[in-house]
Scaffold this active site. Structure first.
Site, mmCIF file in Angstrom:
data_model
loop_
_atom_site.group_PDB
_atom_site.id
_atom_site.type_symbol
_atom_site.label_atom_id
_atom_site.label_comp_id
_atom_site.label_asym_id
_atom_site.label_seq_id
_atom_site.Cartn_x
_atom_site.Cartn_y
_atom_site.Cartn_z
ATOM 1 N N ARG A 29 0.825 -1.215 0.000
ATOM 2 C CA ARG A 29 0.000 0.000 0.000
ATOM 3 C C ARG A 29 0.863 1.270 0.000
ATOM 4 O O ARG A 29 0.480 2.281 -0.577
ATOM 5 C CB ARG A 29 -0.917 0.020 1.229
ATOM 6 C CG ARG A 29 -2.100 -0.900 1.077
ATOM 7 C CD ARG A 29 -2.966 -0.881 2.309
ATOM 8 N NE ARG A 29 -4.234 -1.525 2.044
ATOM 9 C CZ ARG A 29 -5.121 -1.825 2.981
ATOM 10 N NH1 ARG A 29 -4.876 -1.531 4.241
ATOM 11 N NH2 ARG A 29 -6.265 -2.390 2.662
ATOM 12 N N LYS A 188 -13.472 -15.790 6.163
ATOM 13 C CA LYS A 188 -14.790 -15.214 6.472
ATOM 14 C C LYS A 188 -15.724 -15.248 5.285
ATOM 15 O O LYS A 188 -15.459 -14.632 4.262
ATOM 16 C CB LYS A 188 -14.624 -13.762 6.934
ATOM 17 C CG LYS A 188 -14.139 -13.644 8.364
ATOM 18 C CD LYS A 188 -13.985 -12.194 8.743
ATOM 19 C CE LYS A 188 -12.614 -11.715 8.561
ATOM 20 N NZ LYS A 188 -11.982 -10.878 7.798
ATOM 21 N N GLY A 338 -6.095 -7.601 0.250
ATOM 22 C CA GLY A 338 -6.043 -8.419 1.470
ATOM 23 C C GLY A 338 -5.013 -9.531 1.383
ATOM 24 O O GLY A 338 -3.905 -9.336 0.881
ATOM 25 N N GLY A 361 -11.243 -4.682 2.417
ATOM 26 C CA GLY A 361 -12.657 -4.546 2.807
ATOM 27 C C GLY A 361 -13.432 -3.580 1.916
ATOM 28 O O GLY A 361 -14.587 -3.833 1.559
#
Ligand code: AMP
Length: 383
Positions: A29, A188, A338, A361
């Protein structure tokens, strides 16, 4: 655009990177955030970056952005002045004598007003600057002062990295020509169900691996032993599978399993051989082959989430093979950020993919079809 002067520029980036004991574990990032410095610098006086890091409760030294200032300095090979919260208000004075310099402010979330989007904080943050650039796609799903509130006090633009993220994810939302496949994994299922519902009508194949496949397999009545399962979402998973589009969903047929995750011991089984004490930790060879065959016939692939617990070597086979396969395919590949980024760094290289999102996200929420508070609220900065 080159004829304008932006003055003292404040850039809201997403510099929220994993840091352990002051050591940055993944600088992806940061690399992407500073890519445009030279171009923006040509039309500005000084450049100041701001970002959040983690979820501090007040001031927490372990969540200081200081290591990020050092990393930016290393990447750009020049000095970066780090402004901690104590001299925060003196920045206006600093700007009187500084020109063409880079600054980084301390973690925004050390200030209460950031996440409450308090006007007073947004105004204080804006005061020393002439122009604001929002370039933090990864934080654009947050209605925070440094995303939305600050726009009330400065000439504001949407930055190049953020615009590129939106452009690439819009390709997934609009369905390009030819076969479009999505491959999802990770632990998830909860944060990916919205995306599945939104994209299922547009996609030709939806391949599901990782921990999240077990909720779908349980919904179909299979024994999944002690594998990860979100019992509250079994009904939703069942509804998706039963929908007219459910036939597009391809689930694993064989697995790497273990009886204890800490043992690192792996056994390979087919679905019908699951026993109550088995924990599914990876996809198996037949599944890898099946997934590869489908993906290779695609024109566009969107990928998010590892196929297993890839951090452990013995459980990394499926993620490694799928990463390497997509990297070599002649397809348009978009990766949702991610843990997939970590997998690419581990098993291949980022430049073998057409677009790798810094979003995590935020990319998942955008692909759910949600209007994110920070997306397209300012004019694009074209440089
Ligand atoms: P997510 O944040 O939901 O994308 O999850 C990423 C994490 O999922 C990684 O840390 C993987 O180790 C983990 N993961 C992938 N497959 C499994 C699995 N079968 N069981 C448990 N965790 C898994």
């Amino acid at each position: 655009m080159t004829s304008i002067n932006l003055g003292n520029v404040l850039i809201r980036s997403d510099l929220n990177v994993p840091i352990n004991n002051g050591k940055i574990l993944d600088n992806f990032r940061i690399i992407k955030s500073v890519e445009y410095v030279q171009k923006i610098e040509n039309i500005s006086k000084n450049i100041t970056f701001i970002s959040h890091l983690g979820r501090p409760k007040g001031i927490e030294s372990s969540l200081s952005l200081k290591p990020v200032a050092d990393e930016i300095s290393k990447l750009l090979n020049r000095d970066v002045t780090f402004i901690n919260e104590n001299i925060y208000e003196e920045i206006e004075n600093l700007f009187k004598t500084r020109n063409k310099e880079i600054f980084l402010l301390e973690n925004l979330r050390f200030n209460e007003g950031e996440i409450t989007n308090e006007n007073k904080f947004a105004k204080k943050l804006a005061k020393p600057f002439d122009t604001f650039i929002l370039d933090a796609f990864g934080a654009s799903h947050r209605e925070h002062a440094s995303i939305v509130g600050i726009g009330n006090y400065l000439d504001s633009y949407q930055g190049p990295l953020m615009s590129k993220e939106i452009e690439e994810l819009d390709k997934v939302l609009s369905k390009t020509k030819g076969t479009f496949s999505i491959i999802l994994g990770g632990a998830k299922i909860s944060d990916k169900l919205g995306l599945i519902k939104n994209l299922l009508p547009r996609v030709n194949n939806l391949l599901i691996g990782g921990g999240m496949c077990f909720t779908f397999l349980k919904a179909l009545g299979h024994n999944i032993g002690n594998s990860l399962c979100d019992d509250e979402l079994i009904i939703s998973a069942k509804e998706i599978l039963e929908s007219a589009d459910g036939k597009k969903i391809i689930l694993p047929i064989d697995f790497g399993v273990t009886k204890s995750i800490v043992s690192n011991k792996r056994e390979d089984i087919v679905l019908s051989d699951f026993r109550d004490d088995h924990i599914g930790i990876d996809i198996g060879t037949q599944t890898v082959n099946k997934f590869q065959e489908i993906l290779s016939k695609s024109k566009t692939i969107f990928w998010n989430g590892p196929m297993g617990i890839f951090e452990v070597d013995e459980f990394s086979y499926g993620t490694k093979e799928i990463t390497k396969a997509i990297a070599e395919m002649k397809v348009y590949s978009i990766v949702g950020g991610g843990d997939s980024v970590n997998a690419i760094n581990k098993f291949s290289s980022l430049d073998k993919f057409n677009h790798v999102s810094t979003g995590g996200g935020a990319s998942l929420e955008y692909l759910e079809g949600k209007a994110l508070p920070g997306v397209n609220i300012y004019n694009q900065l074209i440089i």
